[in-house]
Write a protein that holds these residues in place. Structure first.
Motif, PDB file in Angstrom:
ATOM      1  N   LEU A 192     -14.439 -17.908   7.412  1.00 20.11           N
ATOM      2  CA  LEU A 192     -13.881 -18.184   6.078  1.00 20.11           C
ATOM      3  C   LEU A 192     -13.529 -16.890   5.354  1.00 20.11           C
ATOM      4  CD1 LEU A 192     -16.225 -21.076   4.854  1.00 20.11           C
ATOM      5  CD2 LEU A 192     -13.785 -21.242   5.370  1.00 20.11           C
ATOM      6  N   ILE A 193     -14.402 -15.882   5.484  1.00 20.26           N
ATOM      7  CA  ILE A 193     -14.108 -14.589   4.873  1.00 20.26           C
ATOM      8  C   ILE A 193     -12.833 -14.005   5.474  1.00 20.26           C
ATOM      9  CG2 ILE A 193     -14.901 -12.191   4.648  1.00 20.26           C
ATOM     10  CD1 ILE A 193     -17.742 -13.250   4.433  1.00 20.26           C
ATOM     11  N   SER A 194     -12.722 -14.045   6.803  1.00 22.29           N
ATOM     12  CA  SER A 194     -11.545 -13.490   7.479  1.00 22.29           C
ATOM     13  C   SER A 194     -10.270 -14.195   7.035  1.00 22.29           C
ATOM     14  CB  SER A 194     -11.699 -13.620   8.993  1.00 22.29           C
ATOM     15  OG  SER A 194     -12.798 -12.880   9.448  1.00 22.29           O
ATOM     16  N   SER A 195     -10.326 -15.514   6.949  1.00 25.20           N
ATOM     17  CA  SER A 195      -9.147 -16.278   6.554  1.00 25.20           C
ATOM     18  C   SER A 195      -8.724 -15.950   5.131  1.00 25.20           C
ATOM     19  CB  SER A 195      -9.450 -17.774   6.688  1.00 25.20           C
ATOM     20  OG  SER A 195      -8.375 -18.553   6.233  1.00 25.20           O
ATOM     21  N   ARG A 196      -9.698 -15.864   4.228  1.00 22.63           N
ATOM     22  CA  ARG A 196      -9.386 -15.564   2.827  1.00 22.63           C
ATOM     23  C   ARG A 196      -8.866 -14.135   2.662  1.00 22.63           C
ATOM     24  NH1 ARG A 196      -7.522 -17.546  -1.776  1.00 22.63           N
ATOM     25  NH2 ARG A 196      -8.668 -16.872  -3.631  1.00 22.63           N
ATOM     26  N   VAL A 197      -9.442 -13.204   3.411  1.00 19.95           N
ATOM     27  CA  VAL A 197      -8.954 -11.822   3.375  1.00 19.95           C
ATOM     28  C   VAL A 197      -7.503 -11.767   3.847  1.00 19.95           C
ATOM     29  CG1 VAL A 197      -9.148  -9.566   4.503  1.00 19.95           C
ATOM     30  CG2 VAL A 197     -11.178 -10.658   3.562  1.00 19.95           C
ATOM     31  N   GLY A 198      -7.204 -12.473   4.933  1.00 14.67           N
ATOM     32  CA  GLY A 198      -5.846 -12.468   5.462  1.00 14.67           C
ATOM     33  C   GLY A 198      -4.822 -12.994   4.474  1.00 14.67           C
ATOM     34  N   SER A 199      -5.211 -13.971   3.660  1.00 10.40           N
ATOM     35  CA  SER A 199      -4.262 -14.584   2.728  1.00 10.40           C
ATOM     36  C   SER A 199      -4.145 -13.834   1.402  1.00 10.40           C
ATOM     37  CB  SER A 199      -4.653 -16.039   2.455  1.00 10.40           C
ATOM     38  OG  SER A 199      -5.903 -16.115   1.790  1.00 10.40           O
ATOM     39  N   THR A 200      -5.096 -12.950   1.086  1.00 10.65           N
ATOM     40  CA  THR A 200      -5.066 -12.288  -0.228  1.00 10.65           C
ATOM     41  C   THR A 200      -4.969 -10.768  -0.158  1.00 10.65           C
ATOM     42  OG1 THR A 200      -7.507 -12.116  -0.379  1.00 10.65           O
ATOM     43  CG2 THR A 200      -6.481 -14.142  -1.195  1.00 10.65           C
ATOM     44  N   LEU A 201      -5.085 -10.169   1.028  1.00 12.25           N
ATOM     45  CA  LEU A 201      -5.173  -8.708   1.115  1.00 12.25           C
ATOM     46  C   LEU A 201      -3.933  -8.012   0.552  1.00 12.25           C
ATOM     47  CD1 LEU A 201      -6.588  -6.136   1.976  1.00 12.25           C
ATOM     48  CD2 LEU A 201      -5.693  -6.468   4.295  1.00 12.25           C
ATOM     49  N   THR A 202      -2.756  -8.438   0.973  1.00 13.46           N
ATOM     50  CA  THR A 202      -1.534  -7.770   0.504  1.00 13.46           C
ATOM     51  C   THR A 202      -1.414  -7.851  -1.006  1.00 13.46           C
ATOM     52  OG1 THR A 202      -0.405  -8.269   2.588  1.00 13.46           O
ATOM     53  CG2 THR A 202       0.978  -7.708   0.697  1.00 13.46           C
ATOM     54  N   GLY A 203      -1.676  -9.015  -1.566  1.00 12.43           N
ATOM     55  CA  GLY A 203      -1.596  -9.175  -3.020  1.00 12.43           C
ATOM     56  C   GLY A 203      -2.614  -8.326  -3.760  1.00 12.43           C
ATOM     57  N   GLU A 204      -3.832  -8.249  -3.258  1.00 12.62           N
ATOM     58  CA  GLU A 204      -4.862  -7.445  -3.919  1.00 12.62           C
ATOM     59  C   GLU A 204      -4.553  -5.944  -3.822  1.00 12.62           C
ATOM     60  OE1 GLU A 204      -7.008  -8.470  -5.855  1.00 12.62           O
ATOM     61  OE2 GLU A 204      -7.354 -10.577  -5.344  1.00 12.62           O
ATOM     62  N   LEU A 205      -4.023  -5.512  -2.679  1.00  4.75           N
ATOM     63  CA  LEU A 205      -3.643  -4.102  -2.548  1.00  4.75           C
ATOM     64  C   LEU A 205      -2.529  -3.759  -3.528  1.00  4.75           C
ATOM     65  CD1 LEU A 205      -3.676  -3.723   1.358  1.00  4.75           C
ATOM     66  CD2 LEU A 205      -5.250  -2.632  -0.257  1.00  4.75           C
ATOM     67  N   THR A 206      -1.526  -4.633  -3.627  1.00  9.13           N
ATOM     68  CA  THR A 206      -0.415  -4.403  -4.559  1.00  9.13           C
ATOM     69  C   THR A 206      -0.917  -4.373  -5.990  1.00  9.13           C
ATOM     70  OG1 THR A 206       1.075  -5.535  -3.020  1.00  9.13           O
ATOM     71  CG2 THR A 206       1.849  -5.216  -5.277  1.00  9.13           C
ATOM     72  N   ALA A 207      -1.797  -5.312  -6.349  1.00  8.32           N
ATOM     73  CA  ALA A 207      -2.345  -5.359  -7.702  1.00  8.32           C
ATOM     74  C   ALA A 207      -3.152  -4.112  -8.038  1.00  8.32           C
ATOM     75  CB  ALA A 207      -3.210  -6.606  -7.870  1.00  8.32           C
ATOM     76  N   ALA A 208      -3.758  -3.489  -7.019  1.00  8.93           N
ATOM     77  CA  ALA A 208      -4.558  -2.284  -7.247  1.00  8.93           C
ATOM     78  C   ALA A 208      -3.707  -1.029  -7.341  1.00  8.93           C
ATOM     79  CB  ALA A 208      -5.577  -2.129  -6.126  1.00  8.93           C
ATOM     80  N   GLY A 209      -2.384  -1.155  -7.078  1.00  8.68           N
ATOM     81  CA  GLY A 209      -1.500   0.008  -7.201  1.00  8.68           C
ATOM     82  C   GLY A 209      -0.964   0.552  -5.901  1.00  8.68           C
ATOM     83  N   VAL A 210      -1.221  -0.117  -4.788  1.00  8.33           N
ATOM     84  CA  VAL A 210      -0.670   0.319  -3.508  1.00  8.33           C
ATOM     85  C   VAL A 210       0.786  -0.128  -3.435  1.00  8.33           C
ATOM     86  CG1 VAL A 210      -0.868   0.127  -0.997  1.00  8.33           C
ATOM     87  CG2 VAL A 210      -2.928   0.128  -2.415  1.00  8.33           C
ATOM     88  N   PRO A 211       1.715   0.764  -3.068  1.00 14.32           N
ATOM     89  CA  PRO A 211       3.125   0.365  -2.938  1.00 14.32           C
ATOM     90  C   PRO A 211       3.286  -0.816  -1.989  1.00 14.32           C
ATOM     91  CG  PRO A 211       2.918   2.748  -2.823  1.00 14.32           C
ATOM     92  CD  PRO A 211       1.529   2.205  -2.816  1.00 14.32           C
ATOM     93  N   ALA A 212       4.246  -1.668  -2.279  1.00 10.39           N
ATOM     94  CA  ALA A 212       4.410  -2.911  -1.523  1.00 10.39           C
ATOM     95  C   ALA A 212       4.571  -2.663  -0.027  1.00 10.39           C
ATOM     96  CB  ALA A 212       5.609  -3.692  -2.059  1.00 10.39           C
ATOM     97  N   ALA A 213       5.378  -1.646   0.336  1.00  7.25           N
ATOM     98  CA  ALA A 213       5.593  -1.376   1.760  1.00  7.25           C
ATOM     99  C   ALA A 213       4.292  -0.952   2.437  1.00  7.25           C
ATOM    100  CB  ALA A 213       6.666  -0.295   1.928  1.00  7.25           C
ATOM    101  N   ALA A 214       3.525  -0.098   1.780  1.00  6.06           N
ATOM    102  CA  ALA A 214       2.251   0.352   2.348  1.00  6.06           C
ATOM    103  C   ALA A 214       1.260  -0.802   2.428  1.00  6.06           C
ATOM    104  CB  ALA A 214       1.673   1.481   1.512  1.00  6.06           C
ATOM    105  N   ALA A 215       1.275  -1.661   1.402  1.00  6.88           N
ATOM    106  CA  ALA A 215       0.362  -2.807   1.394  1.00  6.88           C
ATOM    107  C   ALA A 215       0.659  -3.746   2.554  1.00  6.88           C
ATOM    108  CB  ALA A 215       0.468  -3.555   0.067  1.00  6.88           C
ATOM    109  N   ALA A 216       1.942  -3.964   2.824  1.00  5.19           N
ATOM    110  CA  ALA A 216       2.315  -4.836   3.940  1.00  5.19           C
ATOM    111  C   ALA A 216       1.858  -4.245   5.273  1.00  5.19           C
ATOM    112  CB  ALA A 216       3.829  -5.061   3.951  1.00  5.19           C
ATOM    113  N   GLY A 217       1.958  -2.927   5.401  1.00  7.30           N
ATOM    114  CA  GLY A 217       1.524  -2.279   6.630  1.00  7.30           C
ATOM    115  C   GLY A 217       0.019  -2.350   6.822  1.00  7.30           C
ATOM    116  N   LEU A 218      -0.712  -2.233   5.716  1.00 10.29           N
ATOM    117  CA  LEU A 218      -2.184  -2.268   5.800  1.00 10.29           C
ATOM    118  C   LEU A 218      -2.728  -3.659   6.092  1.00 10.29           C
ATOM    119  CD1 LEU A 218      -3.067   0.128   2.830  1.00 10.29           C
ATOM    120  CD2 LEU A 218      -3.465   0.552   5.264  1.00 10.29           C
ATOM    121  N   ASN A 219      -1.868  -4.679   5.979  1.00 18.28           N
ATOM    122  CA  ASN A 219      -2.337  -6.039   6.258  1.00 18.28           C
ATOM    123  C   ASN A 219      -2.808  -6.187   7.702  1.00 18.28           C
ATOM    124  OD1 ASN A 219      -2.638  -8.800   5.187  1.00 18.28           O
ATOM    125  ND2 ASN A 219      -1.140  -9.327   6.774  1.00 18.28           N
TER     126      ASN A 219
END
Length: 530
Positions: free
Chosen positions: A435-462
């Protein structure tokens, strides 16, 4: 309906050829102390390995898949053989198979430290699991045989306390040994405990068995069906996280296991001397106690797993520091187990099982308030509530299962209880981490972007979502400080999203368990047949 109280119908049954126990062997409290040594060793080993796994991987060059099998081989062997271990003890002597289990478990522990290869570690972990399956059910079987009914509940309370405390102490002991000695010491520590258990047990344990079973035909078909069915179910559960819960392999393994277990149940109703007498499940308290036992360890082991990830990976504590911070859980279970036994003896499991489940639900729902930087003041209250709930459920559900089984089936009932415990723990760890893995997968990009990570970098870090699901932020030394800080913040928030989903599900299951116990368990004056 059948009773929720303990069986008072028959005295302990022993080998008719043996002399009546005298001296130390006639003292049931010495029996309790003796079986506590073996129980503590197995309980400690079940949770201490999670701390040692990273060092095992580094030292032996093991892959993540290899490390999963260090745990899974133990779980599979244990789950497959627990009821068999109890049946062998009932038929040939519980003392005999308890001693064989202690000796084998101790020897396998030493072999793990000496083997020098990851393949050897995995193989000897399976051997450990098999001998643990001979040991565990016969601890409860012997207590059922030697304690009078009015004192059995308190004995089970102390048994539950030892089991809960040894499991909760695993991360602390493992952290100390790994940090200050080496990973092999996590297994070598079983040697002095095992030798002490053997010497003391030889001196004080009486031989108990089901005298009528000596003339019965052994249920080989039942042994094979149950072992294969449980192996398939547990294998599907432990691989669900890596294969995916909707994959053909996961669903196929679990479905095949369930079908084989159902065939086993059908077959057991048609043989004269079944491995697991289906008549035991006519007792509603025993059946519900089995379900609640599985749910209890589903929550305990699942929550401990991600709490240790949170404390070490997110908060940055060392293994020892993380273990010390979970001490309130251990201390609360020390109090709750005998308290739960006393309350069960007076009011029955209809009070204590739902009360324990409710306390665990409260603990899970309070964890919804945790954040990546929460103070310890928000952590210890749910640890205490969880420890109180686990200890209370352990004593009451054990009493409901073993106390409602006839004395002659004490070992089988102990095996049933231990099987429910292990399968619940395997499910809890796998399902809640998934459940943790699934939730992380669905929210990681959005949380990185909200924290100030550029969108392209956030997508790569997914692509690093698996690391984030373990609480690890995917940062590198060459990242600019501002970007590094943003990645840490977003990754930890995504991990906490997963934790919140897991505790919400665990809390809801605890509420269901409490309701099932309240509605399903009745206290009547009927007693199970001998």
């Amino acid at each position: 309906m059948p009773s929720a109280t303990t069986d008072r119908s028959a005295p302990p049954t022993r080998d008719p050829a043996a002399a009546p126990p005298r001296g130390a062997r006639a003292n049931p409290w010495l029996t309790l102390i003796a079986v506590a040594f073996g129980l503590f060793m197995v309980g400690l080993d079940g949770s201490v390995v999670s701390i040692a796994n990273p060092e095992i991987g580094r030292d032996l060059g093991a892959s993540t898949s290899d490390l999963q099998w260090v745990t899974n081989s133990y779980l599979l062997a244990l789950a497959a053989a627990l009821i068999l271990g109890g049946k062998l003890g009932d038929r040939f002597g519980r003392r005999t198979f308890y001693l064989i289990g202690v000796a084998g478990f101790t020897a396998a522990s030493v072999a793990i430290g000496l083997t020098g290869s990851i393949e050897g570690v995995i193989a000897f972990r399976a051997v450990q699991g098999f001998f643990g399956a001979l040991l565990m059910p016969n601890t409860l079987g012997m207590l059922r045989a030697v304690f009078p009914p009015r004192k059995f509940g308190m004995a089970v309370g102390i048994w539950a306390m030892v089991s809960s405390v040894s499991t909760a102490l695993g991360p602390i002991v493992g952290g100390l040994l790994v940090q200050h000695v080496d990973w092999e010491s996590v297994f070598y520590i079983n040697a002095p405990i095992g030798v002490l258990a053997l010497v003391f047990s030889v001196l004080v344990l009486p031989q108990t068995r089901n005298r009528a079973a000596a003339d019965e035909k052994f249920d080989i078909v039942g042994v094979v069906l149950l072992a294969v069915g449980l192996l398939a179910v547990v294998f599907g559960v432990v691989k669900g996280e890596s294969w995916g819960w909707t994959s053909g392999g996961t669903l196929g393994a679990i479905a095949a296991g369930v079908v084989i277990v159902l065939v086993f149940g059908w077959y057991e109703t048609r043989v004269a001397s079944p491995l697991l007498p289906m008549r035991l499940f006519r007792n509603r308290a025993l059946t519900i106690g089995t379900f609640v036992t599985a749910l209890n360890f589903f929550v305990l082991l699942g929550v401990i797993f991600f709490v240790m990830l949170y404390l070490q990976s997110v908060r940055g504590f060392t293994p020892v520091e993380a273990g010390v911070r979970t001490l309130p859980l251990s201390l609360a279970s020390v109090v709750a187990s005998p308290l739960g036994a006393a309350l069960t003896g007076r009011f029955g499991p209809r009070l204590t099982m739902p009360l324990g489940m409710a306390l665990q639900a409260v603990a899970c729902f309070v964890m919804l308030s945790w954040g990546a930087d929460s103070s310890y003041a928000t952590m210890w209250p749910p640890f205490i509530a969880l420890g109180l709930g686990v200890g209370m459920v352990m004593s009451s559900s054990s009493d409901a299962i073993v106390g409602n089984a006839p004395v002659k089936d004490g070992g089988v009932a102990g095996g049933l209880q231990a099987t429910a415990l292990q399968i619940g723990g395997a499910l809890g760890t796998s399902v809640l981490v998934s459940l943790i893995s699934s939730r992380v997968g669905s929210t990681l990009t959005g949380e990185l972007t909200a924290a100030g990570v550029p969108a392209a970098a956030a997508a790569g870090l997914n692509e690093a979502r698996d690391a984030v699901a373990m609480g690890v932020a995917p940062v590198s030394d060459d990242m600019p400080a501002q970007l590094r800080s943003a990645v840490v913040e977003g990754s930890h928030q995504a991990f906490m999203n997963g934790v919140h989903t897991s505790v919400l599900v665990a809390g809801a299951l605890c509420v269901i368990g409490a309701l099932v116990a309240v509605i399903g368990v009745r206290r009547t004056s009927e007693q199970p047949a001998a």
